[in-house]
Write an enzyme that holds these catalytic residues in place. Structure first.
Site: not given
Ligand SMILES: Cc1ncc(COP(=O)(O)O)c(C=O)c1O
Length: 401
Positions: A120, A361-363
């Site tokens: 992100h 996982h911030c994706a």
């Protein structure tokens, strides 16, 4: 199987003998060498920098400079003027994206190309500019083998593209992208940015080989402290750029109605920097040198990856995102299990002192594209052992039963 030579360098394991730490992708544990250097620095040498008239300040200035000299050497930069310290990878990209905008490199209608696997931190700052000035943001697909889809890249790389910003290694799949391909196709008018947050803990990163214009990473993933990030930029571009931030030390002079920005890199580093965190990065890189550099890390990572890929075959219900080639991945593995939520798995593993992470996982765009709402991620580093991997798989088998 070779014996782990590094674990005893990390006091966290001495103090938590039952700990199975499989979350290095989130943050790396710190070696004694870094911890002790930080304590010594506070005990013996600490003062604010840029105030050279007394000895402590001179010593601290030297530490700050040496830290940047070490980064320069590690990423093969041309000068320490190209190295900017910021708070983390997120801040590095926010500063860069906004500075490119305020310096006229990005205007309404220009396009930024990302990969669908970005963290992100390499998506949201561009989406902010989309909202603020109307840039376009497009994502390059990945193929079934998780390599970059170069046909999609060539299709989307039109005249409007002014920035390409790609991660070198995915924090979800562990895939290493062959970014050297990109610069061969890149036009002069495009700025090429590389996120090295997951690559620099694992492999030699060379800004010249990548032919990047900018590169950033976060220090805590390479065994230094949190709240320190590195932004490297080519001097030719940086020296023509304005910084989105300003203030003390980032100026040459200030009058009541105007100011002039300082030279590089101070222009991008307003205020008092993290002097002691800079020391930890210097020491973390020295530690890597002391264990024979990336060669030692990569040799050990091949062994653990091979072992993990074999162990996965013992659990048919376990799905790995994604089964990549041994040579194009690092030791990061995201899984899902039929009939289990990944959060429950992570909690069950935690009860057995096994630390993994669950979620997207911030994706999130990658998760959406794959249609996998959540995974649990196991990630390894030099302090992990074959026994850690065995314990992880044994515990998974128990959970499934
Ligand atoms: C590939 C990648 N880029 C950027 C970041 C952001 O790092 P930080 O949160 O320290 O800014 C991470 C963190 O997980 C990452 O894995």
């Amino acid at each position: 199987m070779s014996k782990n030579m590094f674990k005893s360098d990390f006091p966290i394991f001495e103090n938590n003998p039952w700990l199975v730490y499989l979350d290095t992708t989130a943050t790396a544990q710190k070696p004694k060498y870094v911890i002790e250097a930080l304590c010594d620095f506070y005990k013996k040498d600490y003062a604010n920098i840029h105030r050279w008239s007394y000895m402590l300040s001179e010593k601290s200035e030297e530490v700050y400079d040496n830290s940047k000299k070490k980064v320069k050497k590690f990423i093969n930069a041309s000068s320490i003027q190209e190295i900017i310290y910021t708070y983390n990878a997120n801040y590095a990209l926010n500063i860069l994206a906004c500075s490119l905008e305020c310096s006229g490199y990005l205007k309404s209608g220009d396009k930024v190309l990302l990969t669908i696997t970005e963290h992100h931190s390499n998506i949201v700052p561009w989406l902010n500019l989309k909202e603020k000035i109307g840039i376009e943001v497009e994502f390059i697909a990945i193929k079934d083998d998780f390599s970059l889809d170069m046909d999609d890249f060539e299709k989307k790389y039109d005249d409007k593209v002014k920035v390409i910003s790609f991660t070198q290694v995915s924090n979800v799949t562990g895939e290493i992208y062959d970014l050297e391909k990109i610069w061969k196709l890149k036009r002069e008018d495009t700025i090429f940015i590389v996120d090295a947050s997951q690559s620099i803990p694992h492999m030699q990163v060379d800004v010249k080989k990548l032919n990047a214009d900018f590169l950033f990473f976060t220090a805590h993933k390479v065994m230094a402290e949190t709240w320190l990030g590195v932004l490297w930029g080519k001097k030719e571009i940086l020296s023509n750029m304005k910084s989105v931030f300003s203030g003390g030390w980032a100026i040459n002079w200030v009058k009541e109605d105007s100011y002039r920005q300082a030279a590089l890199p101070s222009r991008f580093e307003p205020g008092t920097p993290h002097i002691s965190w800079a020391l930890t990065l210097l020491k973390a890189f020295e530690y890597i040198e002391s264990i024979w550099g990336y060669e030692a890390i990569e040799t050990y990572d091949r062994e653990l990856i091979k072992y993990t890929l074999e162990k996965i075959k013992e659990i048919p219900e376990l799905h790995l995102v994604w089964w990549t080639n041994l040579d194009s991945r690092i030791w990061v593995f995201s899984f899902y299990l039929d009939n289990f939520h990944s959060l429950d798995i992570a909690e069950k593993l935690a009860e057995a002192n096994i630390c993994v992470r669950s979620g997207q996982h911030c994706a999130e765009p990658l998760a959406l594209r794959l249609g996998i709402s959540s995974t649990f991620r196991m990630s390894l580093y030099i302090y992990n052992t074959f026994e850690d991997i065995d314990l992880f798989f044994e515990e998974l088998k128990k959970i499934i039963k």
